[in-house]
Design a protein around this motif. Sequence first.
Motif, PDB file in Angstrom:
ATOM      1  N   HIS A   1       4.399   1.591  -8.562  1.00  0.00           N
ATOM      2  CA  HIS A   1       3.535   2.636  -8.836  1.00  0.00           C
ATOM      3  C   HIS A   1       2.349   2.153 -10.010  1.00  0.00           C
ATOM      4  N   CYS A   2       1.836   0.957  -9.479  1.00  0.00           N
ATOM      5  CA  CYS A   2       0.727   0.415 -10.505  1.00  0.00           C
ATOM      6  C   CYS A   2      -0.386   0.985 -10.236  1.00  0.00           C
ATOM      7  N   PRO A   3      -0.975   1.832 -11.092  1.00  0.00           N
ATOM      8  CA  PRO A   3      -2.440   2.525 -10.800  1.00  0.00           C
ATOM      9  C   PRO A   3      -3.513   1.733 -10.284  1.00  0.00           C
ATOM     10  N   CYS A   4      -4.246   2.405  -9.611  1.00  0.00           N
ATOM     11  CA  CYS A   4      -5.529   1.746  -9.051  1.00  0.00           C
ATOM     12  C   CYS A   4      -6.577   2.306  -9.958  1.00  0.00           C
ATOM     13  N   ILE A   5      -6.868   1.614 -10.974  1.00  0.00           N
ATOM     14  CA  ILE A   5      -8.186   2.027 -12.039  1.00  0.00           C
ATOM     15  C   ILE A   5      -9.497   2.146 -11.329  1.00  0.00           C
ATOM     16  N   MET A   6      -9.626   0.856 -10.361  1.00  0.00           N
ATOM     17  CA  MET A   6     -11.148   0.819 -10.086  1.00  0.00           C
ATOM     18  C   MET A   6     -10.817   0.435  -8.551  1.00  0.00           C
TER      19      MET A   6
ATOM     20  N   THR B   1      -5.977   4.437   1.039  1.00  0.00           N
ATOM     21  CA  THR B   1      -6.087   5.907   0.657  1.00  0.00           C
ATOM     22  C   THR B   1      -5.251   6.097  -0.553  1.00  0.00           C
ATOM     23  N   GLY B   2      -4.444   5.099  -1.091  1.00  0.00           N
ATOM     24  CA  GLY B   2      -3.521   5.523  -2.108  1.00  0.00           C
ATOM     25  C   GLY B   2      -4.093   5.368  -3.403  1.00  0.00           C
ATOM     26  N   ARG B   3      -3.528   6.293  -4.312  1.00  0.00           N
ATOM     27  CA  ARG B   3      -3.600   5.930  -5.943  1.00  0.00           C
ATOM     28  C   ARG B   3      -2.791   5.030  -6.690  1.00  0.00           C
ATOM     29  N   TYR B   4      -1.886   4.535  -6.110  1.00  0.00           N
ATOM     30  CA  TYR B   4      -0.956   3.819  -6.609  1.00  0.00           C
ATOM     31  C   TYR B   4      -0.760   2.772  -5.531  1.00  0.00           C
ATOM     32  N   ALA B   5      -0.038   1.620  -6.092  1.00  0.00           N
ATOM     33  CA  ALA B   5       0.293   0.489  -5.048  1.00  0.00           C
ATOM     34  C   ALA B   5       1.578  -0.044  -5.581  1.00  0.00           C
ATOM     35  N   ASP B   6       2.592  -0.782  -5.022  1.00  0.00           N
ATOM     36  CA  ASP B   6       3.856  -1.803  -5.456  1.00  0.00           C
ATOM     37  C   ASP B   6       3.197  -2.952  -5.557  1.00  0.00           C
ATOM     38  N   VAL B   7       3.682  -3.556  -6.430  1.00  0.00           N
ATOM     39  CA  VAL B   7       3.254  -5.253  -6.762  1.00  0.00           C
ATOM     40  C   VAL B   7       4.588  -6.062  -6.627  1.00  0.00           C
ATOM     41  N   ALA B   8       4.594  -7.056  -6.211  1.00  0.00           N
ATOM     42  CA  ALA B   8       5.765  -7.890  -6.183  1.00  0.00           C
ATOM     43  C   ALA B   8       5.304  -9.411  -6.291  1.00  0.00           C
ATOM     44  N   PHE B   9       6.076  -9.920  -7.254  1.00  0.00           N
ATOM     45  CA  PHE B   9       5.926 -11.659  -7.459  1.00  0.00           C
ATOM     46  C   PHE B   9       7.305 -12.216  -6.955  1.00  0.00           C
ATOM     47  N   ILE B  10       7.095 -13.198  -6.155  1.00  0.00           N
ATOM     48  CA  ILE B  10       8.353 -13.878  -5.633  1.00  0.00           C
ATOM     49  C   ILE B  10       8.079 -15.439  -5.967  1.00  0.00           C
TER      50      ILE B  10
ATOM     51  N   GLU C   1       0.882  -1.042   0.038  1.00  0.00           N
ATOM     52  CA  GLU C   1      -0.099   0.116  -0.026  1.00  0.00           C
ATOM     53  C   GLU C   1       0.567   1.336  -0.009  1.00  0.00           C
ATOM     54  N   GLN C   2       0.475   2.332  -0.544  1.00  0.00           N
ATOM     55  CA  GLN C   2       1.040   3.497  -0.709  1.00  0.00           C
ATOM     56  C   GLN C   2       0.018   4.733  -0.302  1.00  0.00           C
ATOM     57  N   PRO C   3      -0.043   4.600   1.215  1.00  0.00           N
ATOM     58  CA  PRO C   3      -1.164   5.514   1.445  1.00  0.00           C
ATOM     59  C   PRO C   3      -0.978   7.171   1.352  1.00  0.00           C
ATOM     60  N   ASP C   4      -2.134   7.941   1.029  1.00  0.00           N
ATOM     61  CA  ASP C   4      -1.827   9.346   1.004  1.00  0.00           C
ATOM     62  C   ASP C   4      -1.710   9.905   2.462  1.00  0.00           C
ATOM     63  N   SER C   5      -0.503  10.489   2.222  1.00  0.00           N
ATOM     64  CA  SER C   5      -0.090  10.874   3.819  1.00  0.00           C
ATOM     65  C   SER C   5      -0.985  12.216   4.483  1.00  0.00           C
ATOM     66  N   VAL C   6      -1.178  12.975   3.611  1.00  0.00           N
ATOM     67  CA  VAL C   6      -2.184  14.286   4.142  1.00  0.00           C
ATOM     68  C   VAL C   6      -3.478  13.593   4.512  1.00  0.00           C
ATOM     69  N   CYS C   7      -3.952  12.794   3.677  1.00  0.00           N
ATOM     70  CA  CYS C   7      -5.544  12.243   3.981  1.00  0.00           C
ATOM     71  C   CYS C   7      -5.258  11.291   5.241  1.00  0.00           C
ATOM     72  N   SER C   8      -4.283  10.592   5.275  1.00  0.00           N
ATOM     73  CA  SER C   8      -4.179   9.458   6.572  1.00  0.00           C
ATOM     74  C   SER C   8      -4.174  10.302   7.967  1.00  0.00           C
ATOM     75  N   ALA C   9      -3.355  11.499   7.739  1.00  0.00           N
ATOM     76  CA  ALA C   9      -3.478  12.175   8.928  1.00  0.00           C
ATOM     77  C   ALA C   9      -4.691  12.908   9.612  1.00  0.00           C
ATOM     78  N   ARG C  10      -5.546  13.047   8.550  1.00  0.00           N
ATOM     79  CA  ARG C  10      -6.821  13.528   8.830  1.00  0.00           C
ATOM     80  C   ARG C  10      -7.758  12.525   9.251  1.00  0.00           C
ATOM     81  N   LEU C  11      -7.624  11.510   8.580  1.00  0.00           N
ATOM     82  CA  LEU C  11      -8.334  10.332   9.246  1.00  0.00           C
ATOM     83  C   LEU C  11      -8.110   9.832  10.492  1.00  0.00           C
ATOM     84  N   LYS C  12      -6.865   9.919  10.873  1.00  0.00           N
ATOM     85  CA  LYS C  12      -6.393   9.538  12.215  1.00  0.00           C
ATOM     86  C   LYS C  12      -7.198  10.606  13.220  1.00  0.00           C
ATOM     87  N   ASP C  13      -7.481  11.665  12.834  1.00  0.00           N
ATOM     88  CA  ASP C  13      -8.075  12.731  13.864  1.00  0.00           C
ATOM     89  C   ASP C  13      -9.488  12.159  13.875  1.00  0.00           C
TER      90      ASP C  13
END
Length: 517
Positions: A117-122, A98-107, A38-50
């Motif tokens: 930075h794989c975009p979240c399209i839906m 809350t992120g618009r992107y995510a990193d994806v790993a295959f192992i 997950e790549q959360p939005d830092s500003v949005c995450s701070a507000r959600l904590k409040d």
Amino acid sequence: MKKRYCFPLLWMVFGLFLSLPSVMAQTNLRHSVAIVYEQPDSVCSARLKDYSLWLSRQGKRDASRYLTALTRKGFGSGVVVEHEGERLLLTNSHVVGTGRYADVAFIQGHDTLLLRHCPCIMQDHRVDLAVLRLPTDSVVSLTPLSLVPLSFSDEAVDDGITVWSAGFPGLAGYPSWQIGQGIVSNADLSFPDWDKRFVQHTAQIDPGSSGGPLLLRTGEGYEIIGINTSKAYAREGVGMAIPVADCRAALRAPQGSSMRALLQAIDTMDVTDYAALYMRMPEHIIQQQDSLFERGEYLEALVLVPNYADTSRLSKRPIRRGAKAPQRVLPKSTGTSPAKTTRRAQGEYGIDYDMGSMMKFSGEATLWGPMPELWQAGFEYGVMFATFVRMSVHADVVGLSKSWIYSDDTEGKSYGPCIRYSVGGQVPVKLGPVTLIPYLTPVVGLSLSFSGVSPAVAFGGRVGTDLGIPTGDHMFLLGLDYDLIGYHVFNFFGGGSSSPSPLPIGHGLGFHIGYAF
């Protein structure tokens, strides 16, 4: 001796040959199931904590935990699928957060394919599904692993069938590959007041397995019969997966995020301003919000308050605090602390009052006492602080018997302007649709002159009550009060002696009408 080992050796080779497709299928499964960071939005995450803290203080623990989970930077799982010739990764909405992107790993073994930075399209938070777009084949062909899409099963999911789970739950804080076997223990799990359905199963899933597939093994490998979303921690072996029908619908859904608009509406308002706005909501809006909280629709419940303000008269109120909040939403602040707002929201003291100012027209006259001929009428402007304190400035015209100004038998009345000031306390109490506001205030002031000759000091006290009748987000006031009224006149210009002793105090009754806002 050689003949004795011939038959067992042939049997082992035959068994290995029969099990080879299953081994290959399990091995190839790692080409299809990935770790999602997950790549959360830092500003949005701070507000959600409040907001999470505010919800916790309101007693809404589940909603608070949900928002807290959205703010954490973690990992989950996902599975490669194909839709209209494009390779996509299907996972849970709460994994993307809350992120618009995510990193994806295959192992697989020592080989790792990391797609950044794989975009979240839906993203549909209501069914807890999200779709990530993976790189094109030209990029993937340069990596040691290939992305193998899995197909959805067309088989009916019945109770008791054998199923498999796959994903990367955490182990010592790191994602670790896990495949588990179980059965479908409830093919059609549902809950009262929910329009969601799940496949309940006993295959192993743990934190980090979210977004991974629930699989049915076939002769050619595996097929998807669901996407794992959660497990019941109060019971053993109860995992829940989102059915195939919802997964297919998610792939066909228009691109966009149902969560994004809700997060933006919440993110633009400071939680202190939100708490003040919450106190201005009518009862039916609060009941509707509580119903959404009970159904687990936490973001919709939060957004209900600012959305109502957009369509009501609250949207026209000025902003006194929270510069980052949108002016179309926030009502006027009363200076109430978050702690006081929380106590009022929980119904303590029976208080339901959040007005900041008032204007009243009043009239009063003495009924008995040493000054039976005193009356005054005028205008009052008041300000309320922290609900319980009121401060007012009174501008009155006073009529006073001339016999009190000049110690003789002078008849008639002397008139003059008077400015008075009062500071006191009040205790608003909700009584059904109206609010009763009893108060007690001492009063001091100065009369500029009586008949153009003598200034006077005004003094006294007032005990009364206002009846507040709601009118939109304002309140119409009707009130009665009992007054102790007195004026001490100074004859600096001669013409008589000062007011007689004892000081003239009258017992009066006052009536007023006004408006609180």
